[in-house]
Motif scaffolding. Structure first.
Motif, PDB file in Angstrom:
ATOM      1  N   SER A 147       0.838  -1.203   0.000  1.00  0.00           N
ATOM      2  CA  SER A 147       0.000   0.000   0.000  1.00  0.00           C
ATOM      3  C   SER A 147       0.871   1.251   0.000  1.00  0.00           C
ATOM      4  O   SER A 147       0.531   2.270  -0.617  1.00  0.00           O
ATOM      5  CB  SER A 147      -0.943   0.005   1.203  1.00  0.00           C
ATOM      6  OG  SER A 147      -0.234   0.037   2.416  1.00  0.00           O
ATOM      7  N   GLY A 148       2.030   1.181   0.669  1.00  0.00           N
ATOM      8  CA  GLY A 148       2.963   2.307   0.646  1.00  0.00           C
ATOM      9  C   GLY A 148       3.534   2.533  -0.743  1.00  0.00           C
ATOM     10  O   GLY A 148       3.736   3.677  -1.167  1.00  0.00           O
ATOM     11  N   ALA A 149       3.789   1.440  -1.475  1.00  0.00           N
ATOM     12  CA  ALA A 149       4.295   1.554  -2.848  1.00  0.00           C
ATOM     13  C   ALA A 149       3.236   2.189  -3.754  1.00  0.00           C
ATOM     14  O   ALA A 149       3.560   2.995  -4.632  1.00  0.00           O
ATOM     15  CB  ALA A 149       4.687   0.181  -3.384  1.00  0.00           C
ATOM     16  N   VAL A 150       1.964   1.828  -3.538  1.00  0.00           N
ATOM     17  CA  VAL A 150       0.870   2.442  -4.309  1.00  0.00           C
ATOM     18  C   VAL A 150       0.790   3.930  -3.995  1.00  0.00           C
ATOM     19  O   VAL A 150       0.605   4.760  -4.895  1.00  0.00           O
ATOM     20  CB  VAL A 150      -0.476   1.747  -3.993  1.00  0.00           C
ATOM     21  CG1 VAL A 150      -1.641   2.522  -4.619  1.00  0.00           C
ATOM     22  CG2 VAL A 150      -0.466   0.316  -4.510  1.00  0.00           C
ATOM     23  N   ARG A 151       0.956   4.286  -2.710  1.00  0.00           N
ATOM     24  CA  ARG A 151       0.940   5.706  -2.335  1.00  0.00           C
ATOM     25  C   ARG A 151       2.099   6.454  -2.998  1.00  0.00           C
ATOM     26  O   ARG A 151       1.935   7.561  -3.509  1.00  0.00           O
ATOM     27  CB  ARG A 151       1.012   5.854  -0.813  1.00  0.00           C
ATOM     28  CG  ARG A 151       0.864   7.306  -0.331  1.00  0.00           C
ATOM     29  CD  ARG A 151       1.042   7.412   1.176  1.00  0.00           C
ATOM     30  NE  ARG A 151       0.002   6.718   1.896  1.00  0.00           N
ATOM     31  CZ  ARG A 151      -1.202   7.213   2.178  1.00  0.00           C
ATOM     32  NH1 ARG A 151      -1.507   8.440   1.759  1.00  0.00           N
ATOM     33  NH2 ARG A 151      -2.081   6.514   2.843  1.00  0.00           N
ATOM     34  N   LEU A 152       3.291   5.844  -2.995  1.00  0.00           N
ATOM     35  CA  LEU A 152       4.466   6.477  -3.598  1.00  0.00           C
ATOM     36  C   LEU A 152       4.273   6.663  -5.097  1.00  0.00           C
ATOM     37  O   LEU A 152       4.527   7.755  -5.634  1.00  0.00           O
ATOM     38  CB  LEU A 152       5.715   5.633  -3.329  1.00  0.00           C
ATOM     39  CG  LEU A 152       7.011   6.117  -4.006  1.00  0.00           C
ATOM     40  CD1 LEU A 152       7.404   7.496  -3.487  1.00  0.00           C
ATOM     41  CD2 LEU A 152       8.140   5.109  -3.789  1.00  0.00           C
ATOM     42  N   PHE A 153       3.832   5.597  -5.775  1.00  0.00           N
ATOM     43  CA  PHE A 153       3.603   5.694  -7.217  1.00  0.00           C
ATOM     44  C   PHE A 153       2.559   6.762  -7.530  1.00  0.00           C
ATOM     45  O   PHE A 153       2.735   7.572  -8.445  1.00  0.00           O
ATOM     46  CB  PHE A 153       3.162   4.340  -7.779  1.00  0.00           C
ATOM     47  CG  PHE A 153       2.599   4.429  -9.169  1.00  0.00           C
ATOM     48  CD1 PHE A 153       3.417   4.780 -10.235  1.00  0.00           C
ATOM     49  CD2 PHE A 153       1.255   4.201  -9.408  1.00  0.00           C
ATOM     50  CE1 PHE A 153       2.906   4.888 -11.527  1.00  0.00           C
ATOM     51  CE2 PHE A 153       0.739   4.307 -10.691  1.00  0.00           C
ATOM     52  CZ  PHE A 153       1.565   4.653 -11.751  1.00  0.00           C
ATOM     53  N   SER A 154       1.468   6.786  -6.756  1.00  0.00           N
ATOM     54  CA  SER A 154       0.399   7.770  -6.976  1.00  0.00           C
ATOM     55  C   SER A 154       0.929   9.185  -6.794  1.00  0.00           C
ATOM     56  O   SER A 154       0.639  10.076  -7.608  1.00  0.00           O
ATOM     57  CB  SER A 154      -0.760   7.521  -5.999  1.00  0.00           C
ATOM     58  OG  SER A 154      -1.295   6.225  -6.173  1.00  0.00           O
ATOM     59  N   ALA A 155       1.707   9.392  -5.748  1.00  0.00           N
ATOM     60  CA  ALA A 155       2.255  10.721  -5.476  1.00  0.00           C
ATOM     61  C   ALA A 155       3.190  11.170  -6.598  1.00  0.00           C
ATOM     62  O   ALA A 155       3.123  12.323  -7.065  1.00  0.00           O
ATOM     63  CB  ALA A 155       2.994  10.717  -4.143  1.00  0.00           C
ATOM     64  N   LEU A 156       4.052  10.265  -7.061  1.00  0.00           N
ATOM     65  CA  LEU A 156       4.989  10.613  -8.131  1.00  0.00           C
ATOM     66  C   LEU A 156       4.264  10.893  -9.441  1.00  0.00           C
ATOM     67  O   LEU A 156       4.644  11.798 -10.194  1.00  0.00           O
ATOM     68  CB  LEU A 156       6.004   9.485  -8.317  1.00  0.00           C
ATOM     69  CG  LEU A 156       6.986   9.289  -7.158  1.00  0.00           C
ATOM     70  CD1 LEU A 156       7.823   8.032  -7.375  1.00  0.00           C
ATOM     71  CD2 LEU A 156       7.888  10.503  -7.003  1.00  0.00           C
ATOM     72  N   ALA A 157       3.226  10.107  -9.730  1.00  0.00           N
ATOM     73  CA  ALA A 157       2.446  10.333 -10.948  1.00  0.00           C
ATOM     74  C   ALA A 157       1.769  11.699 -10.902  1.00  0.00           C
ATOM     75  O   ALA A 157       1.730  12.427 -11.908  1.00  0.00           O
ATOM     76  CB  ALA A 157       1.404   9.226 -11.117  1.00  0.00           C
ATOM     77  N   LEU A 158       1.256  12.064  -9.731  1.00  0.00           N
ATOM     78  CA  LEU A 158       0.613  13.371  -9.579  1.00  0.00           C
ATOM     79  C   LEU A 158       1.624  14.504  -9.748  1.00  0.00           C
ATOM     80  O   LEU A 158       1.366  15.475 -10.455  1.00  0.00           O
ATOM     81  CB  LEU A 158      -0.040  13.470  -8.198  1.00  0.00           C
ATOM     82  CG  LEU A 158      -1.357  12.727  -8.007  1.00  0.00           C
ATOM     83  CD1 LEU A 158      -1.742  12.711  -6.533  1.00  0.00           C
ATOM     84  CD2 LEU A 158      -2.463  13.369  -8.827  1.00  0.00           C
ATOM     85  N   VAL A 159       2.777  14.371  -9.106  1.00  0.00           N
ATOM     86  CA  VAL A 159       3.783  15.437  -9.147  1.00  0.00           C
ATOM     87  C   VAL A 159       4.302  15.654 -10.563  1.00  0.00           C
ATOM     88  O   VAL A 159       4.366  16.792 -11.050  1.00  0.00           O
ATOM     89  CB  VAL A 159       4.948  15.130  -8.186  1.00  0.00           C
ATOM     90  CG1 VAL A 159       6.111  16.098  -8.417  1.00  0.00           C
ATOM     91  CG2 VAL A 159       4.481  15.214  -6.739  1.00  0.00           C
ATOM     92  N   THR A 160       4.681  14.575 -11.261  1.00  0.00           N
ATOM     93  CA  THR A 160       5.232  14.723 -12.612  1.00  0.00           C
ATOM     94  C   THR A 160       4.186  15.281 -13.576  1.00  0.00           C
ATOM     95  O   THR A 160       4.502  16.128 -14.423  1.00  0.00           O
ATOM     96  CB  THR A 160       5.775  13.384 -13.144  1.00  0.00           C
ATOM     97  OG1 THR A 160       4.763  12.370 -13.008  1.00  0.00           O
ATOM     98  CG2 THR A 160       7.006  12.946 -12.368  1.00  0.00           C
ATOM     99  N   SER A 161       2.934  14.829 -13.444  1.00  0.00           N
ATOM    100  CA  SER A 161       1.875  15.348 -14.301  1.00  0.00           C
ATOM    101  C   SER A 161       1.586  16.813 -13.979  1.00  0.00           C
ATOM    102  O   SER A 161       1.394  17.635 -14.879  1.00  0.00           O
ATOM    103  CB  SER A 161       0.597  14.519 -14.125  1.00  0.00           C
ATOM    104  OG  SER A 161       0.797  13.198 -14.549  1.00  0.00           O
ATOM    105  N   PHE A 162       1.548  17.147 -12.686  1.00  0.00           N
ATOM    106  CA  PHE A 162       1.285  18.519 -12.249  1.00  0.00           C
ATOM    107  C   PHE A 162       2.341  19.471 -12.811  1.00  0.00           C
ATOM    108  O   PHE A 162       2.008  20.538 -13.340  1.00  0.00           O
ATOM    109  CB  PHE A 162       1.286  18.576 -10.718  1.00  0.00           C
ATOM    110  CG  PHE A 162       0.843  19.899 -10.141  1.00  0.00           C
ATOM    111  CD1 PHE A 162      -0.454  20.075  -9.686  1.00  0.00           C
ATOM    112  CD2 PHE A 162       1.732  20.962 -10.045  1.00  0.00           C
ATOM    113  CE1 PHE A 162      -0.858  21.295  -9.144  1.00  0.00           C
ATOM    114  CE2 PHE A 162       1.336  22.178  -9.507  1.00  0.00           C
ATOM    115  CZ  PHE A 162       0.036  22.342  -9.054  1.00  0.00           C
TER     116      PHE A 162
END
Length: 402
Positions: A271-286
């Motif tokens: 679940s932590g890996a999903v949180r990390l991936f989600s956060a990175l996807a948001l940041v790079t897209s943002f």
């Protein structure tokens, strides 16, 4: 296939794969894996088709690097440029609001000591930190994004590696709770195949070579399609539909997806890996969309002889986003409206441009398969997707989970 063609395909893929894929499991929880696959393949075909329409339009463009708004002006006059620009700017503001809400939901659990103000503080922190990066300059964002993108790919592969072995046929075989959700979810899925803003750059990079541009688009969109299928298989196959739907109804945010992952796997690591991936996807897209919006606003102001510095442009970019995110917290609704704007820009607009083009130049060397009947079908589907939010509000279509 030359390196330029393959490089262009990677640009298409990199632009396409972003934060939009994170909302897919949230909006498809009630649909089941089978119907989700149908929607994925249908929208992949539709958006690849609309991208190829732009390829056809560039055969008679005034210049190889002409923007999409310039193409619209060429065939519809100033009203075409205004509509194209307006739909793009509104889309970018809406999608940045979505990213801000998503980033806030992921960050809020770490600020739980602030009580009821945790989510507000998380949104403020997320937007302000990234706004500073964009204000500093493009070179800083470029270096930051390259590093985050590499970590994001590793995190995504790790998530798939850990989750796919836990997939069950029972979960994958779950039937839709409401069949019309395949239409209700379409605007959200639509944004996940959005790369059309980079077509002018790629066309210029490939020297207007129609064949190579077609290959780059087809290959470049196939890569995200495979990634999305694997992502949906991992989520739909691991989560029990009933359990997942219940969690998302309670927390229709990306944090809800993380919670569902933990409950399904019992692993804080996954679940932590999903949180990390989600956060990175948001940041790079943002960061990518923010830079595009800053440049777009700069160009618009210059057209009316106003010169703005970087700080002013950043304020024009991020102040509205912050206000929208703080006072309108419905993550999925904002994403749906973003999809509505992108549908006009990425589907309805190219249909109109090519319709006019074919009337002016009936003997074009390259014409997208399907003829005028294909244009009509694409237009009907585009108008349907654009009206999905209104159909949901009127009760004709069911509301997506959350």
């Amino acid at each position: 296939m030359k390196n330029k063609t393959f490089g262009s395909a990677l640009i298409v893929a990199g632009t396409t794969i972003g934060a939009g894929m994170l909302a897919m499991p949230l909006t498809s929880a009630e649909m089941g894996f089978g119907y989700t696959l149908i929607l994925l393949f249908a929208l992949w075909a539709l958006l690849s088709y609309s991208a190829l329409l732009f390829v056809e339009a560039y055969q008679k463009a005034e210049r190889k690097d002409a923007g999409i708004a310039t193409l619209a002006e060429q065939h519809f006059g100033m009203i075409g440029r205004v509509l194209a620009t307006l739909s793009l700017v509104i889309f970018m503001y809406a999608i940045l609001t979505v990213y801000s809400l998503g980033g806030g939901s992921l960050l809020a659990p770490f600020l739980s000591f602030m009580g009821e103000n945790a989510e507000t503080a998380a949104i403020l922190l997320f937007v302000l930190l990234l706004a500073i990066s964009v204000t500093v300059g493009t070179s800083a964002v470029d270096a930051f994004t390259r590093l985050l993108f590499m970590i994001k790919i590793v995190a995504f592969c790790f998530v798939l590696f850990m989750m796919l072995p836990k997939v069950t046929l029972e979960n994958l075989g779950a039937m839709p709770l409401q069949y019309l959700l395949i239409i209700s979810a379409s605007p959200v899925f639509f944004t996940s195949f959005g790369f059309h803003v980079v077509i002018p750059s790629i066309n210029s990079y490939l020297d207007g070579d129609i064949r190579r541009l077609r290959i780059a688009i087809i290959l470049g969109t196939a890569i995200p399609l495979v990634a999305y299928v694997l992502w949906q298989m991992a989520t739909h196959g691991v989560f029990s539909q009933v359990q997942f739907v219940e969690i998302i109804r309670q927390d229709p945010t990306l944090n809800g997806l993380v919670v569902a992952t933990y409950q399904a796997t019992g692993s804080e690591f996954i679940s932590g890996a999903v949180r990390l991936f989600s956060a990175l996807a948001l940041v790079t897209s943002f960061l990518g969309v923010s830079l595009a919006l800053v440049d777009c606003l700069d160009d618009l102001l210059k057209r009316v002889n106003i010169t703005a510095n970087r700080l002013s442009l950043s304020l024009l970019t991020f102040a509205p986003v912050l206000l929208f995110a703080l006072f309108y917290r419905d993550f999925l609704s904002v994403l749906t409206y973003a999809g509505q704007m992108f549908t006009f820009y990425g589907l309805v607009l190219p249909v109109g441009i090519v319709w006019m083009l074919r009337r002016k130049f009936p003997d074009l060397p390259y014409r997208v398969i399907g003829g005028n009947l294909g244009l009509l079908l694409a237009l009907v589907l585009g108008l349907l997707i654009m009206n999905v939010p209104f159909l949901i509000e009127s009760g004709v279509l069911p509301k997506v989970v959350g």
